[in-house]
Design an enzyme around this catalytic site. Structure first.
Site, PDB file in Angstrom:
ATOM      1  N   GLU A 191       6.303   0.690 -23.081  1.00 28.90           N
ATOM      2  CA  GLU A 191       6.375   0.678 -21.625  1.00 28.90           C
ATOM      3  C   GLU A 191       7.404   1.713 -21.184  1.00 28.90           C
ATOM      4  O   GLU A 191       8.571   1.614 -21.558  1.00 28.90           O
ATOM      5  CB  GLU A 191       6.764  -0.706 -21.110  1.00 28.90           C
ATOM      6  CG  GLU A 191       5.702  -1.762 -21.318  1.00 28.90           C
ATOM      7  CD  GLU A 191       6.131  -3.133 -20.835  1.00 28.90           C
ATOM      8  OE1 GLU A 191       5.309  -3.847 -20.247  1.00 28.90           O
ATOM      9  OE2 GLU A 191       7.307  -3.505 -21.063  1.00 28.90           O
ATOM     10  N   ASN A 227       5.714  -8.767 -20.121  1.00 28.21           N
ATOM     11  CA  ASN A 227       6.419 -10.037 -19.983  1.00 28.21           C
ATOM     12  C   ASN A 227       6.126 -10.719 -18.650  1.00 28.21           C
ATOM     13  O   ASN A 227       6.381 -11.920 -18.504  1.00 28.21           O
ATOM     14  CB  ASN A 227       7.923  -9.838 -20.155  1.00 28.21           C
ATOM     15  CG  ASN A 227       8.317  -9.756 -21.609  1.00 28.21           C
ATOM     16  OD1 ASN A 227       7.653 -10.317 -22.472  1.00 28.21           O
ATOM     17  ND2 ASN A 227       9.389  -9.045 -21.897  1.00 28.21           N
TER      18      ASN A 227
END
Length: 509
Positions: free
Chosen positions: A160, A198
Site C-alpha cells: 500500500e 485493514n
C-alpha cells in the site's frame, strides 16, 4: 492522485531501519531487486544477526533450486549491517519498520532529515498511523510516504503506497514504481484509518463474531462455510486465532475509534472476552479453538443424508445460482426451467431460494409456502459445502428434502440459524459495501481496492468484482434487508454501492 514517476535507480542504496521480521523481509526484497541495502537497528547486534539470518535463508533457497548459488551469494553481499543512522547517508530511499509509536517514528524521521540528501525519500511501513501527522514536523514533509508491506514481506505481493496530505505526488509515484520493479503489486491509498486492507477487511471478522453472538452456528461450521463455499483460504475464526485475538481486536478497536465510533466498525464483545481470558489463539495455545498438542479440531455441523429429488422446477433462476441447474442435470435430476418467476427452485413440496438478506421465516410468511434459503458460493460447481437456513416451523422432512438436493450435487450441507444474509452472503455483501465506500470517499480506486484485498489478504475475488459478477442489485437488497431487520446504522448501504447499481440498473439477481 500521484503522478507517473520512474522507479528508484538500482544504483542508489536503500536503507531499512528496524531489523525485526518485517524490516529484515523488506531488506531481502530490496536486495533481491538489485539494491545495496543498509540495515540498521537500535538494538546492539540486531542488524548483524538479521543479515546473517537472511544470508542463511538465501543459501537454503539456492539449495532448493529457487536461486542460483552465485545469485544467492550476490544478494547476500548486497545486505550490509549498518552501525547507526549516519551510515544511511547516500541512500535514495529509507524505509522504517520499527515500533508502532508516533513519537518514536517522528523522532526517527527528524533525525534522518539531518542525514539524508534533500531528494531522498522517507517511507514508513506503518499499518495504522497517520502519514500526515508523522510528516507534520518535518522540514520537507512532501518526501514522506507510506510504504506498507504485508507479512511476510518476501512472499506477500501487496504494498500500500499511502499519501498523506503533504506527500509529493512524484514521491508517491516513485515509490509505487519502485515497488512494482521489486516484483510487488502496489496500490495507491489515501491517508485514512486502516488504509485499504485493514479497513475493508473489518466485516470479514466483525460479521463472523456477530453471527457467533447470535448463535448462527458453531465456529467450525462458520469457518467451513467460508472456506468450502466462500472460497476463502481460512475461515474468520481460524484466521483470528492465527493473527492473535489480541492483535485483531486491537486493529478493530483502532479503526472503530479512528472513525469516531462508527457502528460499522464496532468490535466484538466476545472477542474482548477472549483477550481478557488470555485466549489469544495459537500463540497462547487456545483461542476460539484449542491449539494444545494433541487437541482435536472440532468438525462442522453436517446434515444427515436426505432423499435425492427426482425432479425440480426452476422459476426465473438467474445469476450465480443458475449453475445449480446444470449440476442437477448432471446428477440425473430432471430439471424444468421456466424463464419467468422470482428466482427459486421447487421440489418435493418446498421452495429453495438464494438468500437476499431476508430470513426464511419472512419469505415463508410472505409467500405462504415453506421457503428454505441457501447461502452464496463463490462457485457452486467447485463448492463442497452449502449453508441452509430453514423457517422455524419447517418439518424434519422438509429440512431433509432441502439437504438431499444439495447432497445429490455432491455437497455437504450445514444448517445455520435463520439470520439475515446467512454466512457467506452476509460477509461478501458487507465487504463489497465497505469496498464501495472506500472508493466513494477517495481512499483508492476500484481496481486498487480489489487488488489490495486479493493480494494483501488472499481473498478469492476482489469484493467489487465479486459483487458485479453476482449482481450488484442482490448485494444492495441484502444490505437493505439487513438494515431493516436490525434497525442499525451498521448495515447502512454505501452511496458508492448504490451508484454502482444505478450505473448498471439491469444488473442481475
Amino acid at each position: 492522485m500521484p503522478v507517473h514517476s520512474s522507479a528508484l535507480s538500482r544504483e542508489l542504496p536503500v536503507g531499512v531501519v528496524g531489523a525485526g521480521t518485517m524490516g529484515a523481509g523488506i531488506a531481502q526484497v530490496a536486495a533481491m531487486a538489485g539494491h545495496s541495502v543498509r540495515l540498521v537497528d537500535a538494538r546492539e547486534g540486531a542488524a548483524e544477526s538479521a543479515v546473517q539470518g537472511l544470508r542463511q535463508r538465501l543459501a537454503r533457497m539456492a539449495e532448493r533450486g529457487r536461486l542460483a548459488p552465485e545469485e544467492a551469494a550476490a544478494i547476500g553481499a548486497r545486505l550490509i549491517p549498518a552501525g547507526g543512522l549516519a551510515e544511511l547517508a547516500g541512500c535514495g530511499l529509507v524505509i522504517e519498520a520499527i515500533v508502532e509509536d508516533m513519537k518514536v517514528k517522528r523522532e526517527l524521521f527528524g533525525e534522518l532529515e539531518t542525514i539524508l540528501a534533500a531528494d531522498a525519500i522517507l517511507a514508513t511501513n506503518t499499518s495504522s498511523l497517520s502519514i500526515t501527522a508523522m510528516a507534520a514536523h518535518l522540514e520537507r514533509p512532501g518526501r514522506l510516504v507510506g510504504m506498507h508491506f504485508f507479512n511476510p514481506a518476501p512472499l506477500m505481493a501487496l504494498v500500500e503506497v499511502v499519501s498523506g496530505l503533504a506527500t509529493d505526488p512524484t514521491v508517491a509515484g516513485t515509490v509505487f514504481e519502485t515497488a512494482r520493479l521489486w516484483g510487488k503489486a502496489p496500490v495507491h491509498a489515501a491517508n485514512t484509518p486502516g488504509f485499504i486492507v485493514n479497513r475493508v477487511a473489518r466485516p470479514f471478522y466483525g460479521e463472523a463474531f456477530r453471527l457467533l453472538a447470535e448463535q448462527a452456528g458453531l465456529p467450525a461450521t462458520i469457518d467451513a462455510l467460508m472456506r468450502e463455499s466462500g472460497g476463502f483460504r481460512m475461515g474468520p475464526f481460524e484466521l483470528t486465532d492465527l493473527i492473535g485475538q489480541d492483535v485483531n481486536a486491537a486493529v478493530s478497536r483502532s479503526v472503530f475509534e479512528a472513525y469516531d465510533y462508527d457502528p460499522r466498525y464496532r468490535p466484538s464483545l466476545f472477542q474482548r472476552e477472549l483477550v481478557d481470558a488470555g485466549r489469544l489463539g495459537r500463540k497462547s495455545g487456545r483461542g476460539i479453538y484449542d491449539h494444545a498438542e494433541g487437541a482435536t479440531k472440532p468438525e462442522p455441523a453436517t446434515a444427515a443424508a436426505g432423499p435425492k429429488p427426482q425432479r425440480i422446477v426452476a422459476e426465473g433462476l438467474r445469476g450465480p445460482a443458475e449453475a445449480l441447474l446444470d449440476l442437477a442435470t448432471a446428477a440425473g435430476i430432471e430439471v424444468e426451467r421456466r424463464e419467468q418467476g422470482p428466482g427459486l427452485i421447487r421440489l418435493d413440496g418446498i421452495v429453495l431460494a438464494l438468500t437476499d438478506g431476508e430470513t426464511a421465516d419472512e419469505h415463508t410468511a410472505r409467500t405462504g409456502e415453506p421457503v428454505l434459503l441457501f447461502d452464496l458460493a463463490l462457485d457452486y460447481g467447485a463448492a463442497t459445502r452449502i449453508g441452509l437456513a430453514a423457517p422455524l416451523r419447517a418439518s424434519d422432512a422438509q429440512r431433509a428434502a432441502a439437504a438431499g438436493f444439495f447432497q445429490a450435487l455432491g455437497k455437504s450441507v450445514s444448517f445455520v440459524g435463520d439470520l439475515p444474509g446467512m454466512v457467506v452472503m452476509r460477509t461478501v455483501a458487507m465487504l463489497a459495501n465497505e469496498a464501495a465506500e472506500a472508493v466513494h470517499t477517495g481512499v483508492a480506486d476500484a481496481q486498487g481496492v480489489d487488488t489490495a484485498m486479493r493480494k494483501g489478504v488472499n481473498y478469492p475475488a476482489g469484493p467489487l468484482a465479486w459483487a458485479e459478477r453476482m449482481g450488484t442489485r442482490r448485494i444492495v437488497e441484502t444490505i437493505d434487508h439487513m438494515a431493516r431487520a436490525y434497525g442499525e446504522d451498521r448495515y447502512r448501504c454505501s452511496l458508492g454501492l448504490r451508484r454502482l447499481l444505478w450505473q448498471t440498473p439491469h444488473s442481475g439477481r
